[in-house]
Design a protein around this motif. Sequence first.
Motif, PDB file in Angstrom:
ATOM      1  N   LEU A   1     -39.422 -39.746  27.457  1.00 52.27           N
ATOM      2  CA  LEU A   1     -39.650 -38.794  28.550  1.00 52.27           C
ATOM      3  C   LEU A   1     -39.323 -37.385  28.082  1.00 52.27           C
ATOM      4  O   LEU A   1     -38.171 -37.079  27.759  1.00 52.27           O
ATOM      5  CB  LEU A   1     -38.781 -39.182  29.757  1.00 52.27           C
ATOM      6  CG  LEU A   1     -38.756 -38.238  30.962  1.00 52.27           C
ATOM      7  CD1 LEU A   1     -40.139 -37.919  31.487  1.00 52.27           C
ATOM      8  CD2 LEU A   1     -37.923 -38.847  32.081  1.00 52.27           C
ATOM      9  N   THR A   2     -40.369 -36.527  27.997  1.00 49.79           N
ATOM     10  CA  THR A   2     -40.185 -35.112  27.630  1.00 49.79           C
ATOM     11  C   THR A   2     -41.005 -34.263  28.602  1.00 49.79           C
ATOM     12  O   THR A   2     -41.654 -34.800  29.512  1.00 49.79           O
ATOM     13  CB  THR A   2     -40.679 -34.823  26.184  1.00 49.79           C
ATOM     14  OG1 THR A   2     -42.102 -34.982  26.157  1.00 49.79           O
ATOM     15  CG2 THR A   2     -40.045 -35.748  25.152  1.00 49.79           C
TER      16      THR A   2
ATOM     17  N   ASN B   1     -44.511 -35.299  29.838  1.00 48.39           N
ATOM     18  CA  ASN B   1     -44.713 -36.234  30.953  1.00 48.39           C
ATOM     19  C   ASN B   1     -44.683 -35.499  32.288  1.00 48.39           C
ATOM     20  O   ASN B   1     -45.407 -35.857  33.216  1.00 48.39           O
ATOM     21  CB  ASN B   1     -43.647 -37.337  30.915  1.00 48.39           C
ATOM     22  CG  ASN B   1     -43.668 -38.068  29.589  1.00 48.39           C
ATOM     23  OD1 ASN B   1     -42.906 -37.726  28.692  1.00 48.39           O
ATOM     24  ND2 ASN B   1     -44.559 -39.020  29.425  1.00 48.39           N
ATOM     25  N   VAL B   2     -43.853 -34.449  32.345  1.00 48.62           N
ATOM     26  CA  VAL B   2     -43.832 -33.646  33.575  1.00 48.62           C
ATOM     27  C   VAL B   2     -45.205 -32.984  33.767  1.00 48.62           C
ATOM     28  O   VAL B   2     -45.708 -32.884  34.880  1.00 48.62           O
ATOM     29  CB  VAL B   2     -42.692 -32.602  33.525  1.00 48.62           C
ATOM     30  CG1 VAL B   2     -42.813 -31.604  34.665  1.00 48.62           C
ATOM     31  CG2 VAL B   2     -41.346 -33.304  33.587  1.00 48.62           C
TER      32      VAL B   2
ATOM     33  N   VAL C   1     -45.550 -41.526  37.088  1.00 47.02           N
ATOM     34  CA  VAL C   1     -45.812 -40.567  36.009  1.00 47.02           C
ATOM     35  C   VAL C   1     -46.073 -41.326  34.705  1.00 47.02           C
ATOM     36  O   VAL C   1     -45.228 -42.113  34.276  1.00 47.02           O
ATOM     37  CB  VAL C   1     -44.590 -39.635  35.805  1.00 47.02           C
ATOM     38  CG1 VAL C   1     -44.872 -38.618  34.700  1.00 47.02           C
ATOM     39  CG2 VAL C   1     -44.218 -38.937  37.103  1.00 47.02           C
TER      40      VAL C   1
ATOM     41  N   MET D   1     -46.160 -42.518  30.963  1.00 46.80           N
ATOM     42  CA  MET D   1     -45.208 -42.401  29.845  1.00 46.80           C
ATOM     43  C   MET D   1     -45.868 -43.048  28.615  1.00 46.80           C
ATOM     44  O   MET D   1     -46.841 -43.772  28.733  1.00 46.80           O
ATOM     45  CB  MET D   1     -43.917 -43.177  30.151  1.00 46.80           C
ATOM     46  CG  MET D   1     -43.278 -42.830  31.486  1.00 46.80           C
ATOM     47  SD  MET D   1     -42.464 -41.220  31.428  1.00 46.80           S
ATOM     48  CE  MET D   1     -41.930 -41.043  33.129  1.00 46.80           C
TER      49      MET D   1
ATOM     50  N   PRO E   1     -43.804 -45.820  34.556  1.00 45.48           N
ATOM     51  CA  PRO E   1     -42.352 -45.992  34.574  1.00 45.48           C
ATOM     52  C   PRO E   1     -42.033 -47.158  35.504  1.00 45.48           C
ATOM     53  O   PRO E   1     -41.535 -46.984  36.619  1.00 45.48           O
ATOM     54  CB  PRO E   1     -41.848 -44.654  35.121  1.00 45.48           C
ATOM     55  CG  PRO E   1     -42.975 -44.155  35.967  1.00 45.48           C
ATOM     56  CD  PRO E   1     -44.244 -44.710  35.419  1.00 45.48           C
TER      57      PRO E   1
ATOM     58  N   VAL F   1     -33.097 -43.264  34.802  1.00 42.71           N
ATOM     59  CA  VAL F   1     -34.458 -42.710  34.751  1.00 42.71           C
ATOM     60  C   VAL F   1     -34.543 -41.488  35.673  1.00 42.71           C
ATOM     61  O   VAL F   1     -35.085 -40.441  35.297  1.00 42.71           O
ATOM     62  CB  VAL F   1     -35.510 -43.778  35.135  1.00 42.71           C
ATOM     63  CG1 VAL F   1     -36.900 -43.163  35.238  1.00 42.71           C
ATOM     64  CG2 VAL F   1     -35.519 -44.908  34.099  1.00 42.71           C
TER      65      VAL F   1
ATOM     66  N   TYR G   1     -35.322 -37.810  34.368  1.00 43.08           N
ATOM     67  CA  TYR G   1     -36.533 -37.165  34.895  1.00 43.08           C
ATOM     68  C   TYR G   1     -36.186 -35.791  35.487  1.00 43.08           C
ATOM     69  O   TYR G   1     -36.855 -34.787  35.209  1.00 43.08           O
ATOM     70  CB  TYR G   1     -37.174 -38.070  35.952  1.00 43.08           C
ATOM     71  CG  TYR G   1     -38.241 -37.392  36.775  1.00 43.08           C
ATOM     72  CD1 TYR G   1     -39.507 -37.135  36.238  1.00 43.08           C
ATOM     73  CD2 TYR G   1     -37.976 -36.977  38.085  1.00 43.08           C
ATOM     74  CE1 TYR G   1     -40.476 -36.486  36.995  1.00 43.08           C
ATOM     75  CE2 TYR G   1     -38.937 -36.335  38.837  1.00 43.08           C
ATOM     76  CZ  TYR G   1     -40.188 -36.085  38.293  1.00 43.08           C
ATOM     77  OH  TYR G   1     -41.139 -35.438  39.041  1.00 43.08           O
TER      78      TYR G   1
ATOM     79  N   VAL H   1     -35.345 -33.222  32.791  1.00 41.17           N
ATOM     80  CA  VAL H   1     -36.536 -32.696  32.107  1.00 41.17           C
ATOM     81  C   VAL H   1     -37.280 -31.737  33.041  1.00 41.17           C
ATOM     82  O   VAL H   1     -37.682 -30.643  32.635  1.00 41.17           O
ATOM     83  CB  VAL H   1     -37.462 -33.844  31.641  1.00 41.17           C
ATOM     84  CG1 VAL H   1     -38.745 -33.286  31.030  1.00 41.17           C
ATOM     85  CG2 VAL H   1     -36.749 -34.726  30.619  1.00 41.17           C
TER      86      VAL H   1
ATOM     87  N   HIS I   1     -35.056 -38.167  25.895  1.00 39.22           N
ATOM     88  CA  HIS I   1     -34.712 -39.402  26.597  1.00 39.22           C
ATOM     89  C   HIS I   1     -35.626 -40.576  26.241  1.00 39.22           C
ATOM     90  O   HIS I   1     -36.839 -40.452  26.226  1.00 39.22           O
ATOM     91  CB  HIS I   1     -34.793 -39.177  28.107  1.00 39.22           C
ATOM     92  CG  HIS I   1     -33.747 -38.245  28.606  1.00 39.22           C
ATOM     93  ND1 HIS I   1     -32.422 -38.608  28.756  1.00 39.22           N
ATOM     94  CD2 HIS I   1     -33.804 -36.942  28.966  1.00 39.22           C
ATOM     95  CE1 HIS I   1     -31.722 -37.576  29.196  1.00 39.22           C
ATOM     96  NE2 HIS I   1     -32.536 -36.554  29.328  1.00 39.22           N
TER      97      HIS I   1
END
Length: 355
Positions: free
Chosen positions: A38-39, A42-43, A67, A69, A95, A333, A337, A340, A351
């Motif tokens: 998760l970086t 992903n956002v 989201v 991943m 996720p 998580v 999340y 980030v 993560h």
Amino acid sequence: MTDFLVKRDDLRECRVVESEPPAPEPGQALLRVDSFGLTANNVTYAVMGEAMSYWDFFPAEHGWGRVPMWGFAEVERSEAEGVDPGTRLFGYLPPSSHLLVTPADADGTGFVDASPHRAALPSAYHRYLATGSDPFYSTDSEAIQMLLRPLFFTSFLIDDQLDDEGLTGRGPIAIASASSKTAIAAAFLLARREGVELIGLTSAGNAGFVEGLGIYDRTVAYDAIGELERGPAAFVDMAGDGAVRQAVHAHFGDELVHSMAVGVTHWEDLGAGAGDLPGPKPAFFFAPDRVSKRAKDWGRAGLETRVAESWRPFCEWTAGWLEPVPGSGFDAVESAYKDVLEGRVAPRQAHVLSL
Ligand SMILES: NC(=O)c1ccc[n+]([C@@H]2O[C@H](COP(=O)([O-])OP(=O)(O)OC[C@H]3O[C@@H](n4cnc5c(N)ncnc54)[C@H](OP(=O)(O)O)[C@@H]3O)[C@@H](O)[C@H]2O)c1
């Protein structure tokens, strides 16, 4: 089955939902999601969820989204020909604890998810690669693969496009959000080219980290952009900070030979500063277009081979500084999340999660 859901119109709201895992019907397989990275990338999938259909890969109840991943999964149950339980796979995952797929083109290298709801979505995200025959795979680098492999692919394409379009020899290349993983990978590749001068633009707090990487010729904090030498230069914008984009365009003006817009890490800043920018209009970098071009030029296998060959030295170098931060369960998580989303992750860290 556990799903981590994010509210589509308020990305700060998230919750967990428990249900019975689905039973695969003939032609389907049930994957158990093992872990995912998760970086900020992903956002971006969430930010662009509606505009670029990222919410459609892994549907959720009305108003909520899963989201996407990148990570590893194992075939838990299979009613699909050529897909064996126990096979370990790398691919695009929700996720969630499980994912139901409809494998097509299954062979020793993996399969494509041909679920009807994914048919209209970009095919680059549909392939699940069996680790046993994957040239990128090694057991001791799973965390790095989850975190960096999709970003590296983008960085490879950015480096290739800049060179292909003659932009590596027309003045320095300034990369904004120089501490992001995608920027670091692009800089790593560009730095290997003869005569390329790289300027890493970053926030003051991350300047020491960027400097220490040793891949940028110069590290410049955002508030010192005005002190850069004027002249022809290219701009690669990883984060979409309107103020940084404005400062770079205002500083270089018409001497800016290219402005490449790659990401929207600054997700609350979308479109800021657009419209009245001096210099060239920012060109949105769209990876699938470059993939199509190079797949035509080199063949899909030729492209994969080139990416895999340049991945190995990057992967080894990264292992020297990257600190994967493991976490499991909903709370881990959710906390990762939110960190980030709010930009609270140190650039050296990233993560690796599971539900
Ligand atoms: N178009 C494509 O195909 C494509 C593909 C891959 C990635 N990308 C984009 O590339 C960007 C980087 O992704 P990544 O996964 O490599 O990121 P990452 O490593 O998680 O990025 C972390 C860096 O982003 C900046 N940052 C993070 N959160 C922030 C916030 N809330 N506000 C301000 N700055 C923040 C900081 O860099 P600084 O201090 O150096 O600014 C931070 O060190 C993303 O926007 C992603 O969407 C695009």
